[in-house]
Design an enzyme around this catalytic site. Structure first.
Site, PDB file in Angstrom:
ATOM      1  N   GLN A  64      11.086   8.425  -1.709  1.00  0.00           N
ATOM      2  CA  GLN A  64      11.860   7.362  -2.339  1.00  0.00           C
ATOM      3  C   GLN A  64      13.198   7.213  -1.620  1.00  0.00           C
ATOM      4  O   GLN A  64      14.027   8.114  -1.629  1.00  0.00           O
ATOM      5  CB  GLN A  64      12.094   7.658  -3.832  1.00  0.00           C
ATOM      6  CG  GLN A  64      12.774   6.527  -4.557  1.00  0.00           C
ATOM      7  CD  GLN A  64      12.916   6.790  -6.057  1.00  0.00           C
ATOM      8  OE1 GLN A  64      12.595   7.849  -6.567  1.00  0.00           O
ATOM      9  NE2 GLN A  64      13.400   5.782  -6.762  1.00  0.00           N
ATOM     10  N   HIS A  70      10.170   0.641  -7.727  1.00  0.00           N
ATOM     11  CA  HIS A  70       9.426  -0.448  -7.105  1.00  0.00           C
ATOM     12  C   HIS A  70       8.054   0.069  -6.699  1.00  0.00           C
ATOM     13  O   HIS A  70       7.862   1.254  -6.486  1.00  0.00           O
ATOM     14  CB  HIS A  70      10.178  -1.034  -5.894  1.00  0.00           C
ATOM     15  CG  HIS A  70      10.486  -0.035  -4.835  1.00  0.00           C
ATOM     16  ND1 HIS A  70      11.507   0.895  -4.943  1.00  0.00           N
ATOM     17  CD2 HIS A  70       9.896   0.198  -3.634  1.00  0.00           C
ATOM     18  CE1 HIS A  70      11.545   1.638  -3.858  1.00  0.00           C
ATOM     19  NE2 HIS A  70      10.570   1.243  -3.050  1.00  0.00           N
ATOM     20  N   LEU A  71       7.121  -0.854  -6.612  1.00  0.00           N
ATOM     21  CA  LEU A  71       5.737  -0.517  -6.301  1.00  0.00           C
ATOM     22  C   LEU A  71       5.391  -1.077  -4.927  1.00  0.00           C
ATOM     23  O   LEU A  71       5.654  -2.248  -4.649  1.00  0.00           O
ATOM     24  CB  LEU A  71       4.823  -1.123  -7.371  1.00  0.00           C
ATOM     25  CG  LEU A  71       3.343  -0.846  -7.253  1.00  0.00           C
ATOM     26  CD1 LEU A  71       2.760  -0.590  -8.637  1.00  0.00           C
ATOM     27  CD2 LEU A  71       2.623  -1.992  -6.605  1.00  0.00           C
TER      28      LEU A  71
END
Length: 84
Positions: A64, A70-71
């Site tokens: 990350q 967020h995807l």
């Protein structure tokens, strides 16, 4: 991993949540909506029936870089496991 796929899209919610660690009962629906959006994008872009992968990274050691949930929606080639 993400640089090696031809299609790499992000589903980013407006609501700020730094990471999955901060989800609670009120915000957990947000993740459901992100996956539902990914499903619709995959269908609209024409790869829902072939191959795609969704991913949410967790924490710095988990990849990350942006601390806003967020995807990642990746497609365009066969993907193996484990990812890499």
């Amino acid at each position: 991993m993400t640089a090696l796929v031809p299609i790499h899209l992000l589903v980013v919610p407006k609501q700020h949540i730094a990471s999955l660690n901060y989800l609670n009962e009120e915000s957990v629906a947000l993740v459901w909506y992100m996956y539902l959006a990914a499903k619709h994008i995959a269908a609209d872009e024409g790869f829902a029936e072939s191959v795609y992968r969704t991913l949410i990274n967790g924490n710095e050691d988990g990849g990350q870089d942006v601390f806003h949930v967020h995807l990642h929606l990746m497609a365009g080639r066969r993907m193996g496991w484990p990812p890499g």
